[in-house]
Scaffold this motif. Structure first.
Motif, PDB file in Angstrom:
ATOM      1  N   GLY A 272       1.027  -1.550   0.031  1.00 40.33           N
ATOM      2  CA  GLY A 272       0.015   0.344  -0.080  1.00 40.33           C
ATOM      3  C   GLY A 272       1.058   1.325  -0.300  1.00 40.33           C
ATOM      4  O   GLY A 272       0.179   2.197  -0.181  1.00 40.33           O
ATOM      5  N   ASP A 273       1.481   1.197   0.174  1.00 40.40           N
ATOM      6  CA  ASP A 273       3.462   2.490   0.735  1.00 40.40           C
ATOM      7  C   ASP A 273       3.608   2.854  -1.128  1.00 40.40           C
ATOM      8  O   ASP A 273       3.441   3.832  -1.008  1.00 40.40           O
ATOM      9  N   ASP A 274       3.651   2.013  -1.864  1.00 40.21           N
ATOM     10  CA  ASP A 274       3.701   2.317  -3.430  1.00 40.21           C
ATOM     11  C   ASP A 274       2.815   2.424  -4.495  1.00 40.21           C
ATOM     12  O   ASP A 274       3.811   2.175  -5.446  1.00 40.21           O
ATOM     13  N   SER A 275       1.560   2.419  -3.763  1.00 38.47           N
ATOM     14  CA  SER A 275       0.487   2.294  -5.375  1.00 38.47           C
ATOM     15  C   SER A 275      -0.213   3.156  -4.923  1.00 38.47           C
ATOM     16  O   SER A 275      -0.334   3.223  -4.007  1.00 38.47           O
ATOM     17  N   VAL A 276      -1.247   3.363  -6.312  1.00 37.19           N
ATOM     18  CA  VAL A 276      -1.839   3.828  -6.637  1.00 37.19           C
ATOM     19  C   VAL A 276      -2.444   3.998  -7.154  1.00 37.19           C
ATOM     20  O   VAL A 276      -2.603   2.922  -8.047  1.00 37.19           O
ATOM     21  N   LYS A 277      -4.230   3.713  -6.703  1.00 41.29           N
ATOM     22  CA  LYS A 277      -4.962   3.493  -8.070  1.00 41.29           C
ATOM     23  C   LYS A 277      -5.939   4.773  -8.507  1.00 41.29           C
ATOM     24  O   LYS A 277      -6.256   6.175  -8.008  1.00 41.29           O
ATOM     25  N   ILE A 278      -6.555   4.307  -9.468  1.00 45.48           N
ATOM     26  CA  ILE A 278      -7.014   4.832 -10.414  1.00 45.48           C
ATOM     27  C   ILE A 278      -8.239   5.448 -11.500  1.00 45.48           C
ATOM     28  O   ILE A 278      -8.187   4.001 -11.664  1.00 45.48           O
ATOM     29  N   PRO A 279      -9.038   5.481 -10.862  1.00 42.92           N
ATOM     30  CA  PRO A 279     -10.587   5.545 -11.016  1.00 42.92           C
ATOM     31  C   PRO A 279     -11.402   5.583 -12.597  1.00 42.92           C
ATOM     32  O   PRO A 279     -10.204   6.753 -12.823  1.00 42.92           O
ATOM     33  N   PHE A 280     -11.683   5.274 -12.699  1.00 44.56           N
ATOM     34  CA  PHE A 280     -12.373   5.542 -14.293  1.00 44.56           C
ATOM     35  C   PHE A 280     -14.275   5.131 -13.779  1.00 44.56           C
ATOM     36  O   PHE A 280     -14.517   3.623 -13.839  1.00 44.56           O
ATOM     37  N   ILE A 281     -15.104   5.906 -14.233  1.00 42.21           N
ATOM     38  CA  ILE A 281     -16.404   5.944 -13.560  1.00 42.21           C
ATOM     39  C   ILE A 281     -16.681   5.239 -15.215  1.00 42.21           C
ATOM     40  O   ILE A 281     -16.393   6.167 -15.768  1.00 42.21           O
ATOM     41  N   ILE A 282     -17.644   4.236 -15.515  1.00 42.36           N
ATOM     42  CA  ILE A 282     -18.497   4.225 -16.152  1.00 42.36           C
ATOM     43  C   ILE A 282     -20.039   3.917 -16.012  1.00 42.36           C
ATOM     44  O   ILE A 282     -20.596   3.435 -14.776  1.00 42.36           O
ATOM     45  N   ASP A 283     -21.453   4.269 -16.786  1.00 45.37           N
ATOM     46  CA  ASP A 283     -22.483   4.875 -16.325  1.00 45.37           C
ATOM     47  C   ASP A 283     -23.213   3.067 -16.914  1.00 45.37           C
ATOM     48  O   ASP A 283     -23.652   3.175 -17.946  1.00 45.37           O
ATOM     49  N   GLY A 284     -22.896   2.378 -16.475  1.00 39.41           N
ATOM     50  CA  GLY A 284     -23.491   0.951 -16.602  1.00 39.41           C
ATOM     51  C   GLY A 284     -24.835   0.670 -16.999  1.00 39.41           C
ATOM     52  O   GLY A 284     -25.815   0.479 -17.901  1.00 39.41           O
ATOM     53  N   PRO A 285     -25.944   1.695 -16.047  1.00 37.25           N
ATOM     54  CA  PRO A 285     -27.046   0.860 -15.707  1.00 37.25           C
ATOM     55  C   PRO A 285     -27.481   2.313 -16.608  1.00 37.25           C
ATOM     56  O   PRO A 285     -28.776   1.563 -17.231  1.00 37.25           O
ATOM     57  N   GLY A 286     -26.814   3.471 -17.426  1.00 40.38           N
ATOM     58  CA  GLY A 286     -27.242   3.907 -18.381  1.00 40.38           C
ATOM     59  C   GLY A 286     -27.205   3.159 -19.788  1.00 40.38           C
ATOM     60  O   GLY A 286     -27.379   4.132 -20.859  1.00 40.38           O
ATOM     61  N   GLY A 287     -26.275   2.421 -20.097  1.00 37.97           N
ATOM     62  CA  GLY A 287     -25.676   1.829 -20.722  1.00 37.97           C
ATOM     63  C   GLY A 287     -24.976   1.926 -21.873  1.00 37.97           C
ATOM     64  O   GLY A 287     -24.353   1.278 -22.194  1.00 37.97           O
ATOM     65  N   GLU A 288     -23.548   2.751 -20.762  1.00 38.54           N
ATOM     66  CA  GLU A 288     -22.045   2.599 -21.304  1.00 38.54           C
ATOM     67  C   GLU A 288     -21.805   1.704 -21.246  1.00 38.54           C
ATOM     68  O   GLU A 288     -21.887   0.931 -20.384  1.00 38.54           O
ATOM     69  N   ARG A 289     -21.190   1.138 -22.346  1.00 40.10           N
ATOM     70  CA  ARG A 289     -20.423  -0.355 -22.501  1.00 40.10           C
ATOM     71  C   ARG A 289     -18.746   0.765 -22.993  1.00 40.10           C
ATOM     72  O   ARG A 289     -18.667   1.372 -23.636  1.00 40.10           O
ATOM     73  N   LEU A 290     -18.282  -0.890 -22.347  1.00 36.88           N
ATOM     74  CA  LEU A 290     -16.929  -1.178 -22.964  1.00 36.88           C
ATOM     75  C   LEU A 290     -16.504  -1.453 -24.668  1.00 36.88           C
ATOM     76  O   LEU A 290     -17.245  -2.613 -24.680  1.00 36.88           O
ATOM     77  N   THR A 291     -15.911  -0.592 -25.226  1.00 38.86           N
ATOM     78  CA  THR A 291     -16.028  -0.717 -26.968  1.00 38.86           C
ATOM     79  C   THR A 291     -13.866  -1.281 -27.028  1.00 38.86           C
ATOM     80  O   THR A 291     -14.078  -2.104 -28.726  1.00 38.86           O
ATOM     81  N   SER A 292     -13.662  -1.103 -26.113  1.00 40.99           N
ATOM     82  CA  SER A 292     -11.772  -1.163 -26.696  1.00 40.99           C
ATOM     83  C   SER A 292     -11.118  -1.523 -25.051  1.00 40.99           C
ATOM     84  O   SER A 292     -11.717  -0.626 -23.863  1.00 40.99           O
ATOM     85  N   LEU A 293     -10.120  -2.071 -25.429  1.00 44.62           N
ATOM     86  CA  LEU A 293      -9.502  -2.188 -24.053  1.00 44.62           C
ATOM     87  C   LEU A 293      -7.659  -2.337 -24.490  1.00 44.62           C
ATOM     88  O   LEU A 293      -7.393  -3.405 -25.531  1.00 44.62           O
ATOM     89  N   GLN A 294      -6.833  -1.665 -24.178  1.00 41.45           N
ATOM     90  CA  GLN A 294      -5.833  -1.868 -25.609  1.00 41.45           C
ATOM     91  C   GLN A 294      -4.533  -1.397 -24.658  1.00 41.45           C
ATOM     92  O   GLN A 294      -3.953  -0.361 -23.983  1.00 41.45           O
ATOM     93  N   SER A 295      -3.797  -2.045 -24.643  1.00 43.02           N
ATOM     94  CA  SER A 295      -2.590  -1.732 -23.371  1.00 43.02           C
ATOM     95  C   SER A 295      -0.781  -2.135 -24.219  1.00 43.02           C
ATOM     96  O   SER A 295      -0.395  -2.857 -25.375  1.00 43.02           O
ATOM     97  N   ASP A 296      -0.163  -1.211 -23.682  1.00 46.15           N
ATOM     98  CA  ASP A 296       1.421  -1.023 -23.787  1.00 46.15           C
ATOM     99  C   ASP A 296       1.854  -1.523 -23.204  1.00 46.15           C
ATOM    100  O   ASP A 296       1.839  -1.071 -21.692  1.00 46.15           O
ATOM    101  N   GLY A 297       3.277  -2.124 -23.370  1.00 48.74           N
ATOM    102  CA  GLY A 297       4.275  -2.365 -22.587  1.00 48.74           C
ATOM    103  C   GLY A 297       5.675  -2.142 -22.832  1.00 48.74           C
ATOM    104  O   GLY A 297       6.111  -1.650 -24.179  1.00 48.74           O
TER     105      GLY A 297
END
Length: 412
Positions: A272-297
């Protein structure tokens, strides 16, 4: 003389398709290099006739049972022993056939070796698990279209750490020469189980697809959309955990009236000392859906010993059907992490194009002992009403493929 020696005919060397534990070499600071698996000796057997029965011997380490050897009793009364055979700790594979040819194994594998097996026969029969498969990655990589007449086992001082079939045998499932891991579904080492064929894995854009089959890199699938997308309407937030310039975990959160409140894609190994959590809000009840996940590394070469390279996820781009711009989780953009200068040049992955008519309902990642998450891929499904059929199991697919070809029969 040197030229004469080079021209002397050499015996053909068999190449093998293996399933095994973690042979990577690692060091934690001042500690010496260590391996979870090591090979002390290797053994190859030739199966010259039909099989009457198979016995599997086990040995125990830290309250866990590992396969130590295999014993084949053939119809010509010959007995073949592969590895350490312990009659008092041997379990026999139960099959209906009085004799059979061998078409492979479904294997459950831990970091320290083979822990459970299911036998697949040339007559399309699949045995129950022998050994404990619960909570372990599984693979159908050792299943072949024709009968297996040679097997290779690798062993440490008391157990089997790897089992392999010849690569010149055609895999039971269609193969793709563009990468060792393609098709991922039937060659990968999957947790919690091998995914059904209705999951579109978009293999061609998965950065980990070319990791060697010798490496122990389980693939973990997480269906954040629930069965057939039933949880998508409850999804409200995605949280990405970042530590030491890498994405190491993803959490999914749902509404209070959802059957599931929280799903964790990967338990973060960071403190917990060296980690950060980044939030992303999504309106699933309102019909918002994920359309793409793309990772780079960043692709990091293994510093020593067994293993090819590691992939450190440095960014994750998420796109939805309602937001005009994608959201990018990028650890290097967080000053609080005080990232070290330099490093390895990043490699861009190809953008995954979700198959038309399908919906993004899950994700999978390659587990890495150092970075936790290594390579992320999307999973999509066809959710149209006419396609809401029961998923066929890997067992049903194996049986159907074997029976489609000429059954491999042998004299009893």
């Amino acid at each position: 003389m040197a030229k004469e020696l080079e021209l002397w005919p050499k015996e053909p060397v068999t190449a093998w398709r293996p399933v095994g534990g973690d042979f990577s070499v690692r060091s934690n600071g001042n500690s010496p290099y260590q391996m979870k698996c090591r090979v002390i000796y290797e053994q190859t057997i030739s199966i010259t006739s039909s099989i009457r029965s198979i016995g599997v011997s086990f040995r125990e380490l830290s309250d866990k049972k590992y396969v130590s050897g295999l014993r084949f009793i053939l119809t010509n009364k010959e007995q073949l022993r592969l590895g350490y055979i312990l009659p008092s700790k041997e379990k026999h594979i139960e099959l209906d056939s009085e004799c059979f040819s061998l078409s492979g194994f479904i294997a459950a594998v831990g970091p320290r070796g083979i822990m459970a097996l299911r036998v697949v026969t040339g007559q399309g029969e699949i045995s129950n698990w022998v050994g404990s498969s619960e909570g372990l990655p599984q693979t159908a990589r050792l299943c072949t279209k024709t009968a297996i007449h040679s097997l290779k086992g690798s062993f440490d001082g008391f157990k089997m750490v790897s089992l392999a079939v010849p690569t010149d045998l055609q895999p039971l499932f269609p193969d793709d020469t563009s990468g060792e891991h393609l098709p991922l579904r039937t060659t990968g080492l999957w947790y919690p189980e091998i995914p059904p064929s209705s999951y579109h894995l978009h293999d061609d854009v998965f950065a980990g697809r070319n990791i060697s089959l010798h490496d122990y890199r389980p693939l973990v699938h997480v269906m954040f959309g629930g069965r057939r997308g039933s949880l998508l309407k409850y999804l409200t937030r995605i949280s990405v955990t970042v530590s030491n310039a890498a994405i190491v975990g993803i959490d999914f959160f749902y509404t209070d009236d959802s059957p599931v409140k929280h799903l964790q894609a990967c338990p973060s190994t960071a403190s917990g000392d060296d980690s950060v959590k980044i939030p992303f809000i999504i309106d699933g009840p309102g019909g918002e859906r994920l359309t793409s996940l793309q990772s780079d590394g960043d692709f990091l070469r293994a510093s020593a010993g067994y293993g090819s390279y590691r992939i450190k996820i440095t960014s994750l781009k998420i796109t939805t059907n309602t937001k005009p711009k994608p959201f990018i989780f990028q650890p290097s953009a967080i000053p609080a992490l005080k990232l070290p200068a330099g490093g390895f040049p990043p490699r861009k992955s190809k953008k995954p194009e979700i198959i038309p008519g399908t919906t993004l309902t899950g994700m999978y990642f390659m587990y890495d002992s150092q970075f936790a998450m290594s390579s992320i891929g999307p999973i999509s499904e066809d959710l149209t009403e006419g396609n809401l059929l029961r998923d066929s199991s890997i067992e049903e697919e194996i049986q159907a493929r074997i029976l489609q070809s000429k059954p491999q029969t042998g004299p009893c």
